[in-house]
Design a protein around this motif. Structure first.
Motif, short mmCIF file in Angstrom:
data_model
loop_
_atom_site.label_atom_id
_atom_site.label_comp_id
_atom_site.label_asym_id
_atom_site.label_seq_id
_atom_site.Cartn_x
_atom_site.Cartn_y
_atom_site.Cartn_z
N ARG A 141 -4.12 6.84 -5.17
CA ARG A 141 -3.86 6.00 -4.13
C ARG A 141 -2.48 6.23 -3.42
N ARG A 192 2.80 1.84 -3.24
CA ARG A 192 1.97 2.02 -4.71
C ARG A 192 2.14 3.33 -5.23
N VAL A 218 3.43 -2.11 -10.89
CA VAL A 218 2.41 -1.47 -10.50
C VAL A 218 1.05 -2.50 -10.55
N VAL A 249 1.02 -5.02 -7.73
CA VAL A 249 0.48 -4.24 -6.42
C VAL A 249 -1.11 -4.13 -6.46
N TYR A 250 -1.47 -3.82 -7.87
CA TYR A 250 -3.12 -3.88 -7.63
C TYR A 250 -3.70 -4.94 -7.34
N ARG A 268 0.84 -1.41 0.09
CA ARG A 268 -0.26 0.04 -0.17
C ARG A 268 0.89 1.24 0.16
#
Lengths: 125, 785
Positions: free
Chosen positions: B754, B215, B266, B269-270, B212
């Motif tokens: 984010r 991100r 990226v 992470v999503y 988190r």
């Protein structure tokens, strides 16, 4: 699940292997003048210096001819089908891409080895 | 040297140079100290020590800037990259235009990025500071050997101040040199932060908590690196001989490869935040870009590429190169060591079946990583050949295009479909129903493109042009390009449509979709601009306009002097739309060692909504004809000049064979209107060639004589300069600009959306990635039913 993962891994590995093979087998070799004369392959890279005073432009046919000297000291006439690439005066070296036809190297593309975006070839006096 | 009356180097600048060297040493020691303190658990002190290291690098950077701006050419680096007559922007750009300065910029951006992210790292601070401290120390170590503060050799035991330096090479004298390197190095600097973060996560086994906070930083890294890459493309577009936007040169590839992997990160992470899966893969993707960039740097700076790049690379100092090799290899070993250890210990808690969106995003990640790896392999072919003792080979642009098309086409399709599919169950019928609109708009755009290639809004495509498929098979170009464009359109429309739908309901995923659309728009522009480009060579003579690309082209003369590097040639293009002026740059450098003039050209790019016209003046000349050999009594009709030239014989003044002898060619020029003119151009060893004016447009020159048969070689000359020029028609280039802007904006919006807010996010050992997570609603909640 594990079989699926293994299958994907195998597929990716095979794909990457194919890409590597495609690159290595089809990459264009850098050749000397004597190797260029012995080669029948299209698109070989001939690197060398332009011999001063030999560069001539024929504006009626829009072609350039010059003599090139490779690292071994051998020379050949090079015919480039186009006007001389701009900034030729700044080039330290040329790379002619083509093949030998008759007694000259005919190139369809010419790269100029120029100072890099981040590096000058000049050295302090 | 005293004879040259050079002033001695001022004491203040020598002291400043010493300060710069000292700052680099402080950066090194403070970086190391930060790593040691962090290792021993003294995080706060380590943070301060790291800040001191970054401040020291900033001080060294500012010091180098002062030396450039103040023309202190007794420093070797300033001498090699600066000149007294450079404008301020080029003096500042001198800081990073060479190897030493670019390492200094890297250490500064890396340090600043690491410092900025320090607060967000949270409980992983210890491992993070160990890594960033060591990276900072290694970069300062390289700078200690590759010092931009090294002095020129002493002369007679004294340090003299040269009046000027060698300056930037002409190809670097462009506004992009002041903008592109800082931006792309900010991107490179961010890779070290992602690396340190992922190592810290792997070392501590906390593979949940780090995603988190990392991100927004990963999104900023992706955006900045992407925009920096594209700026390099624009610079190459405007610089002749660099192969246009993208030529798959190692310098370009070394930046693209990490970008691809950060893009995969990226998306990892999503997936992890949304589904609680892929922890190990995400951590791996976090560290990989830095290692790949380090490898690319090694490849381009080690001398292995030799002649296989159009760029020249001065090899690094051996000690500095060893530090770089050590940094990359130790980083790789440590990173993989921690990764293997973490992989052995990690037990995935989420065993839910993989849903359709997860599969598609995973496929997209895989394709991105493959694009990066395949590009890295292509870039390494010269190294592979060298290590296996074989002759150098190079992977050409068309080979890259051919191989990577197999990855780019499915990548675009996946990038379009992924935002539309739900996390859980995929109802194909519903999906197709929604996508029907996207297909319809795509087909409509293909129809518009067909009109465009027929000449509506631009120039008609060359009808019989061919493209080469798989390096071997020739296929008609227009249908092939339209098929590629259809895939790009599908990606643009699919993401744009989804963006509007999502924006109406919730704004949380707008940034990502905007970035997708931007990438697809930029690729559309690239396909258009490269594939449907047209080129014509023209002679801009002072007597008649040249016809090309539906226009009449006339050269109007220079704007300044041909020795002035800001000189341009004014060229007017006349069409039914009116008169348009182009100003391509064209000037001469002082003659080189061979005494030949050295022209430098910059294109004039006149943009318009649907296409760019790109004009380059290649050379200036005066010869209206080649030397024409004529025997006594010969007549030559020079139709372009509207005259007939008759050679009546040779006239000699003085004694032939002596330096004072002058030969004259007796000519009679007959014009179309019946006028006749007798002229006599002359040629002598001592007096040289003397041309004779024929009318307001032409003169005539005697080039050679043959004393045996008294023949002469005559050349007709223009009295005003003529120019050989190349004109390119590059359709839809503007889409590349728009696409990149939209991509960068999308990335930054996503990073803002984010951004990590500890107060509103539950961090710690609470399992995340469940359907009830605090993450903003996954897209499935607004997906089509």
């Amino acid at each position: 699940m594990n079989i699926r993962v293994a299958g994907v891994a195998l597929l990716v590995a095979a794909g990457l292997g194919l890409a590597v093979m495609a690159f290595v087998c089809n990459a264009s070799p850098y050749v000397t003048v004597s190797q260029a004369r012995a080669s029948t392959r299209e698109g070989v890279h001939l690197a060398g210096d332009i011999i001063p005073g030999t560069l001539a432009t024929d504006r009626s046919t829009m072609q350039v001819r010059f003599q090139l000297r490779d690292e071994a000291g051998d020379t050949t006439w090079v015919r480039y089908e186009g006007l001389p690439p701009a900034n030729m005066g700044e080039a330290t070296k040329v790379v002619a891409i083509g093949k030998v036809e008759g007694d000259e190297f005919v190139c369809r593309k010419m790269l100029l080895k120029c100072p890099s975006k981040y590096e000058s070839t000049k050295s302090p006096a | 040297m005293h004879d040259l009356h050079l002033p001695l180097a001022p004491g203040w600048s020598l002291a400043l140079g010493g300060f710069g060297r000292g700052a680099v040493a402080v950066g090194l020691v403070a970086g190391l100290l930060a790593a040691v303190l962090a290792w021993r658990g003294r995080d706060r002190a380590a943070g301060w020590s790291f800040a001191v290291s970054v401040i020291a690098c900033a001080a060294a950077f500012v010091t180098l800037g002062v030396l450039f701006v103040q023309d202190q050419f007794h420093f070797r680096y300033v001498f090699s990259h600066g000149a007294a007559d450079h404008e301020l922007r080029y003096k500042i750009a001198g800081i990073w235009s060479g190897q030493e300065g670019s390492f200094l910029l890297w250490s500064l951006t890396s340090g600043l990025f690491a410092l900025a992210a320090l607060r967000a790292v949270g409980e992983l601070r210890r491992g993070y500071l160990v890594v960033v401290g060591l990276v900072q120390a290694a970069l300062c170590g390289i700078l200690a050997y590759e010092s931009p503060f090294a002095l020129m050799p002493l002369m007679e035991g004294k340090q003299f101040l040269p009046p000027t330096g060698q300056g930037l090479p002409p190809t670097l004298m462009n506004y992009w040199v002041t903008i592109h390197p800082p931006v792309i190095f900010l991107g490179f600097g961010s890779l070290g932060v992602l690396f340190a973060w992922s190592v810290a996560a792997l070392a501590s086994g906390r593979l949940e908590e780090w995603v988190r906070p990392v991100r927004p930083w990963a999104l900023v890294s992706l955006s900045v690196l992407g925009v920096g890459l594209c700026m390099g493309g624009f610079w190459a577009y405007e610089t002749l001989g660099w192969g246009g936007f993208w030529a798959w040169d190692p310098v370009e590839n070394a930046s693209l490869v990490p970008w691809c992997v950060v893009a995969a990160l990226v998306h990892g992470v999503y997936i992890q935040v949304s589904r609680g899966k892929g922890h190990l893969a995400t951590a791996y993707l976090g560290g990989l870009p830095f290692l790949l960039f380090g490898y690319g740097t090694f490849l381009t700076r080690s001398g292995f590429l030799g002649d296989t790049s159009v760029h020249s690379f001065a090899s690094m100092d051996r000690s500095a190169l060893w530090i770089l090799v050590g940094l990359v290899s130790v980083s790789a070993v440590v990173f993989h060591g921690f990764f293997v250890r973490a992989a052995r210990r990690w037990r995935a808690e989420n065993t839910q079946p993989t849903g359709p969106k997860e599969k598609l995003v995973g496929t997209g990640q895989l394709l991105l990583a493959c694009i990066g790896v395949v590009t890295a392999v292509g870039m390494s072919v010269p190294l592979i050949q060298t290590l296996s003792g074989q002759a150098a080979k190079v992977v050409e642009e068309r080979l890259y295009n051919t191989v990577l098309a197999f990855l780019f086409v499915p990548f675009l399709v996946v990038m379009t479909l992924a935002p539309w599919v739900p996390w859980r169950k995929l109802a194909w019928k519903d999906l197709m129903g929604k996508l029907a609109n996207v297909f319809a708009v795509t087909i409509g755009l293909v129809g518009v493109t067909l009109l465009f290639v027929k000449g509506w809004g631009g120039l008609a495509a060359v009808p019989d042009a061919k493209s080469t498929l798989l390096l071997r098979y020739e296929v008609p170009q227009v249908p092939f390009v339209i098929a590629l464009l259809a895939v790009c359109y599908f990606a643009v429309v699919g993401n744009a449509w989804r963006l509007i739908e999502v924006a109406i309901k919730t704004k949380t995923t707008v940034g990502g979709l905007l970035a997708h659309a931007g990438v697809a728009i930029a690729l559309t522009g690239l396909v258009f601009s490269r594939a449907l480009e047209q080129r014509q060579l023209i002679a801009l003579t002072p007597i008649a306009p040249a016809q090309a690309l539906g226009r009449q082209w006339v050269a109007k003369g220079p704007t300044k002097d041909f020795a002035d590097r800001n000189n341009a040639v004014r060229v007017e293009a006349v069409s039914h739309e009116g008169v348009e002026e182009f100003r391509p740059g064209f000037y001469y450098l002082s003659p080189g060692e061979d005494g030949q003039p050295r022209p430098v050209s910059w294109p004039a790019v006149n943009g318009r909504p649907f296409y760019d016209l790109y004009l380059v003046v290649v050379e200036m000349y005066f010869e209206a004809t080649d030397p024409t050999q004529m025997a006594v009594g010969d007549e030559r009709a020079l139709q372009s000049a509207g005259m007939l030239v008759k050679y009546n014989g040779l006239e000699v003044e003085g004694t032939p064979g002596t330096p004072g002898a002058v030969f004259g060619a007796k000519l009679t020029v007959s014009f179309l209107d019946g006028r006749r003119l007798d002229v006599k151009p002359t040629f002598g060893v001592a007096s040289g060639r003397k041309e004779v004016v024929v009318d307001e447009d032409f003169s005539v020159r005697l080039d050679r004589i043959d004393a045996a048969d008294r023949s002469a070689a005559i050349t007709l000359l223009f009295r005003r300069p003529a120019y050989a020029a190349e004109i390119f028609y590059k359709p839809m280039t503007i889409l590349v600009w728009w696409g990149i802007g939209i991509m960068g904006l999308g990335g930054l919006i996503a990073a803002y959306q984010r951004r990590f807010r500890p107060s509103s996010n539950v961090v710690g050992h609470v399992p995340i990635g469940t359907e009830n997570e605090t993450e903003p609603a996954p897209e499935s909640e607004v997906a089509p039913r």
